[in-house]
Design a protein around this motif. Sequence first.
Motif, short mmCIF file in Angstrom:
data_model
loop_
_atom_site.label_atom_id
_atom_site.label_comp_id
_atom_site.label_asym_id
_atom_site.label_seq_id
_atom_site.Cartn_x
_atom_site.Cartn_y
_atom_site.Cartn_z
N VAL A 1 0.65 -1.09 0.14
CA VAL A 1 -0.22 0.13 -0.02
C VAL A 1 0.88 1.29 0.02
N TYR A 2 0.73 1.90 -1.21
CA TYR A 2 0.93 3.99 -1.27
C TYR A 2 0.45 4.82 -0.47
N THR A 3 0.64 5.07 0.46
CA THR A 3 0.01 6.63 0.91
C THR A 3 0.28 8.07 1.27
N VAL A 4 -0.18 8.55 0.01
CA VAL A 4 -0.09 9.67 0.55
C VAL A 4 -0.26 10.38 1.93
N GLU A 5 0.88 11.58 2.43
CA GLU A 5 0.73 11.67 3.72
C GLU A 5 0.69 13.15 2.97
N GLU A 6 1.59 13.71 2.81
CA GLU A 6 1.80 15.30 2.87
C GLU A 6 2.16 15.77 2.00
N VAL A 7 1.83 16.81 1.67
CA VAL A 7 1.86 18.10 0.28
C VAL A 7 3.22 18.78 1.11
N PHE A 8 4.82 19.30 0.16
CA PHE A 8 4.54 19.90 1.11
C PHE A 8 5.39 21.57 0.70
N LYS A 9 4.34 22.16 0.51
CA LYS A 9 4.07 23.74 -0.18
C LYS A 9 4.95 23.60 -1.87
N ASP A 10 4.13 22.26 -2.52
CA ASP A 10 4.55 22.71 -3.73
C ASP A 10 5.97 21.79 -4.12
N PHE A 11 6.56 21.24 -3.54
CA PHE A 11 8.20 20.52 -3.85
C PHE A 11 8.35 19.44 -3.19
N THR A 12 7.68 18.66 -2.48
CA THR A 12 7.92 17.48 -2.18
C THR A 12 6.86 17.23 -1.38
N TYR A 13 6.83 15.64 -1.78
CA TYR A 13 5.29 15.19 -0.98
C TYR A 13 6.06 13.78 -0.52
#
Length: 326
Positions: free
Chosen positions: A260-272
């Motif tokens: 399972v690959y789960t997106v936790e956070e997108v940081f300032k449109d620069f990293t996730y």
Amino acid sequence: MTLVTDTAVKALLDSTTTTQVRPRYEGSNICTWIGFKHVNYLVEEAVLDHFRQAGLPARALYEEHGLGLDIVSIDSRILHAFHMDDIADAEVVPWTPRDAEGPAATIGFKVTIQFERNGEIHKAVTSKVRVSLRIDTYLEAAGEVPAELARFAVATLGDDLEREAPAAAPAEEEILASLTAGQNAYAWKWNIPYPYCHFTERIQMSGYLRLMEEGKDRFVADRGISIKTLLDDRRWIPVVPRSDIRILDEALMEEDLYTVYTVEEVFKDFTYTSRMDFYVLRDGKLVKTATGRIVHGYAVIENRRDWSLVNFDQRVVDAINGVPQA
């Protein structure tokens, strides 16, 4: 001559070693840059060589004492990109508390890798690694574990952790849906082949690193921004400044692994940051065998030698967040 001696164990736990490492050709997938998986392979090789220099190589530990050397966690920060044919110096510093007690203690190391480029020394990687010595019982009954290493010998990987209680699984055809329900996630089922395993039966750390790389590839393809799509559209490539992975239990050859690959956070449109969790189905219950995180950004290819980091545009942000594409 006895393999495991007080002198050898003291060297393992107290002495700093250095070794030269070079990334494998296979790891250069886009231009001449080396991906995060192969950077972690360099960390693994440095730790294995530390055991060799202490006089306790992985082969001899297994053949003579039935102890499988397993890297059970690796947490790496990549500070400078490796290129094909780079030669680097890896320093391994033991990081095992002297008061660590009990049979489930792990052997810890801090690894720093640096290289010279254009007359300047660059610290390229810092990593923290944990190792367990897994007692082998597959081929024959294990002999007596050397007393000097007994506190690091485990019957099952993950014995040093408080494991999550296995969860009752739904019907097998519903497992993937249950693991992603209500999450910004992608999951797949995969049968573990022998090339991902070692010591005859279980998936090894490098296997999980390969799955982390595959997870990214599958996720972005599912969201309509596959690796090749962004390469062709705008010469963007994914970059990884940090990854970590920890083995919690054992996953065995030819078992079905649910990833399972789960997106936790997108940081300032620069990293996730994405979390990856791995499960096997045993006795009607889902057992988590590993968990980790990977931080991704994007870079634009400037020429065959150089790239630079870029901010996400709205199309990429929406894809990562699961916003339906127009």
